[in-house]
Motif scaffolding. Structure first.
Motif, PDB file in Angstrom:
ATOM      1  N   ILE A 129      73.836  -6.761  -6.546  1.00 49.62           N
ATOM      2  CA  ILE A 129      74.741  -5.693  -6.126  1.00 49.62           C
ATOM      3  C   ILE A 129      74.270  -5.207  -4.769  1.00 49.62           C
ATOM      4  O   ILE A 129      73.092  -4.870  -4.596  1.00 49.62           O
ATOM      5  N   ASN A 130      75.180  -5.181  -3.819  1.00 55.30           N
ATOM      6  CA  ASN A 130      74.840  -4.835  -2.448  1.00 55.30           C
ATOM      7  C   ASN A 130      75.327  -3.439  -2.078  1.00 55.30           C
ATOM      8  O   ASN A 130      76.303  -2.925  -2.629  1.00 55.30           O
ATOM      9  N   CYS A 131      74.643  -2.873  -1.113  1.00 56.19           N
ATOM     10  CA  CYS A 131      74.991  -1.528  -0.669  1.00 56.19           C
ATOM     11  C   CYS A 131      74.620  -1.393   0.804  1.00 56.19           C
ATOM     12  O   CYS A 131      73.511  -1.771   1.203  1.00 56.19           O
ATOM     13  N   ALA A 132      75.537  -0.878   1.592  1.00 55.25           N
ATOM     14  CA  ALA A 132      75.246  -0.583   2.989  1.00 55.25           C
ATOM     15  C   ALA A 132      75.107   0.925   3.119  1.00 55.25           C
ATOM     16  O   ALA A 132      75.925   1.664   2.580  1.00 55.25           O
ATOM     17  N   TYR A 133      74.080   1.371   3.799  1.00 55.40           N
ATOM     18  CA  TYR A 133      73.935   2.805   4.005  1.00 55.40           C
ATOM     19  C   TYR A 133      74.150   3.142   5.471  1.00 55.40           C
ATOM     20  O   TYR A 133      74.117   2.267   6.327  1.00 55.40           O
ATOM     21  N   SER A 134      74.380   4.409   5.738  1.00 57.95           N
ATOM     22  CA  SER A 134      74.852   4.757   7.079  1.00 57.95           C
ATOM     23  C   SER A 134      73.831   5.513   7.928  1.00 57.95           C
ATOM     24  O   SER A 134      73.892   5.464   9.164  1.00 57.95           O
ATOM     25  N   ASN A 135      72.892   6.196   7.280  1.00 59.32           N
ATOM     26  CA  ASN A 135      71.998   7.083   8.026  1.00 59.32           C
ATOM     27  C   ASN A 135      70.666   6.384   8.311  1.00 59.32           C
ATOM     28  O   ASN A 135      69.876   6.148   7.401  1.00 59.32           O
ATOM     29  N   SER A 136      70.418   6.083   9.567  1.00 50.89           N
ATOM     30  CA  SER A 136      69.179   5.383   9.912  1.00 50.89           C
ATOM     31  C   SER A 136      67.945   6.247   9.663  1.00 50.89           C
ATOM     32  O   SER A 136      66.826   5.751   9.635  1.00 50.89           O
ATOM     33  N   ALA A 137      68.154   7.559   9.475  1.00 51.48           N
ATOM     34  CA  ALA A 137      67.030   8.451   9.190  1.00 51.48           C
ATOM     35  C   ALA A 137      66.688   8.481   7.695  1.00 51.48           C
ATOM     36  O   ALA A 137      65.686   9.073   7.302  1.00 51.48           O
ATOM     37  N   SER A 138      67.496   7.833   6.876  1.00 56.84           N
ATOM     38  CA  SER A 138      67.213   7.810   5.438  1.00 56.84           C
ATOM     39  C   SER A 138      65.907   7.073   5.183  1.00 56.84           C
ATOM     40  O   SER A 138      65.675   6.002   5.751  1.00 56.84           O
ATOM     41  N   ASP A 139      65.062   7.657   4.344  1.00 57.44           N
ATOM     42  CA  ASP A 139      63.785   6.996   4.089  1.00 57.44           C
ATOM     43  C   ASP A 139      63.455   6.863   2.614  1.00 57.44           C
ATOM     44  O   ASP A 139      62.363   6.460   2.252  1.00 57.44           O
ATOM     45  N   TYR A 140      64.416   7.201   1.764  1.00 56.71           N
ATOM     46  CA  TYR A 140      64.173   7.078   0.326  1.00 56.71           C
ATOM     47  C   TYR A 140      65.491   6.628  -0.291  1.00 56.71           C
ATOM     48  O   TYR A 140      66.543   7.228  -0.055  1.00 56.71           O
ATOM     49  N   PHE A 141      65.433   5.575  -1.088  1.00 56.61           N
ATOM     50  CA  PHE A 141      66.627   4.952  -1.628  1.00 56.61           C
ATOM     51  C   PHE A 141      66.475   4.767  -3.134  1.00 56.61           C
ATOM     52  O   PHE A 141      65.406   4.389  -3.618  1.00 56.61           O
TER      53      PHE A 141
END
Lengths: 111, 113
Positions: B21-33
């Motif tokens: 299952i794939n996911c693209a995220y948008s915020n390059s500042a995100s550091d926890y997933f």
């Protein structure tokens, strides 16, 4: 059982009524939240409380008022219910740096 | 089976196959997933998480891969079972406070016996 529990599980009401949803967590977490999940399963945060203090208040109509009597409880009161308020509302809790623990949701249907 | 593109609302796999299952995220500042699993009539449940200083983390039958260059996250489920049928959400967080997570749209995984 350690958990996040919310009541009621189902809530059917007419437009214009006022209703409340209750949430309790016995995980000892400092932070509690309310999330709304729409019919397309999209999850959006509404409010967050840390030790009874409001820290996140997203763009939510002021008909929605959270209340946290203590850090283990976060209730959600909704005034003048509208058709568009129909959704599943999830309570959650967490500690900083840890994932969210969700309740099983309250399905609100406004007719 | 694999979901492709930014996200795919549904993924159907045969029991015993591996799922991605794939996911693209948008915020390059995100550091926890975080990946959550939501079964019918229940709230989302934590599956596995990963912090931005890692690119892979394994759990029991699940693996999360993080590619910060292209802002992509994937969840791999080995030997998919009927009990894995659920909606899967990725969530990105700008710091380690999971409460500020932004959830993806969710992918519905159906496992065929």
């Amino acid at each position: 059982d350690t958990a996040v529990s919310q009541t009621p599980k189902y809530l059917v009401t007419q437009m214009g009524n006022d209703k409340s949803i209750k949430c309790e967590q016995n995980l000892g977490h400092d932070t509690m939240y309310w999330y709304k999940q729409d019919s397309k399963k999209f999850l959006k945060i509404m409010f967050s409380y840390n030790n009874k203090e409001l820290i996140i208040n997203e763009t939510v109509p002021n008909r929605f008022s959270p209340k946290s009597p203590d850090k283990a409880h976060l209730n959600l009161h909704i005034n003048s219910l509208e058709l568009g308020d129909s959704a599943v509302y999830f309570c959650a809790s967490s500690q900083v740096g840890s994932p969210l623990h969700f309740g099983n949701g309250t399905r609100l249907t406004v007719t | 089976g694999e979901s492709v593109g930014l996200h795919l609302p549904t993924l159907s796999v045969q029991e015993g196959d591996n799922s991605i299952i794939n996911c693209a995220y948008s915020n390059s500042a995100s550091d926890y997933f975080i990946w959550y699993k939501q079964e019918s009539g229940k709230g989302p449940q934590f599956i596995i998480d990963i912090r931005s200083n890692m690119d892979k983390r394994q759990g029991q039958r699940v693996t999360v891969l993080l590619n910060k260059t292209v802002k992509h996250l994937s969840l791999q489920i080995a030997a998919t079972q009927p009990g894995d049928s659920a909606v899967y959400f990725c969530a990105e967080t700008p710091n380690t406070n999971a409460g500020k997570s932004t959830f993806g749209d969710g992918t519905t995984l159906t496992v065929k016996p």
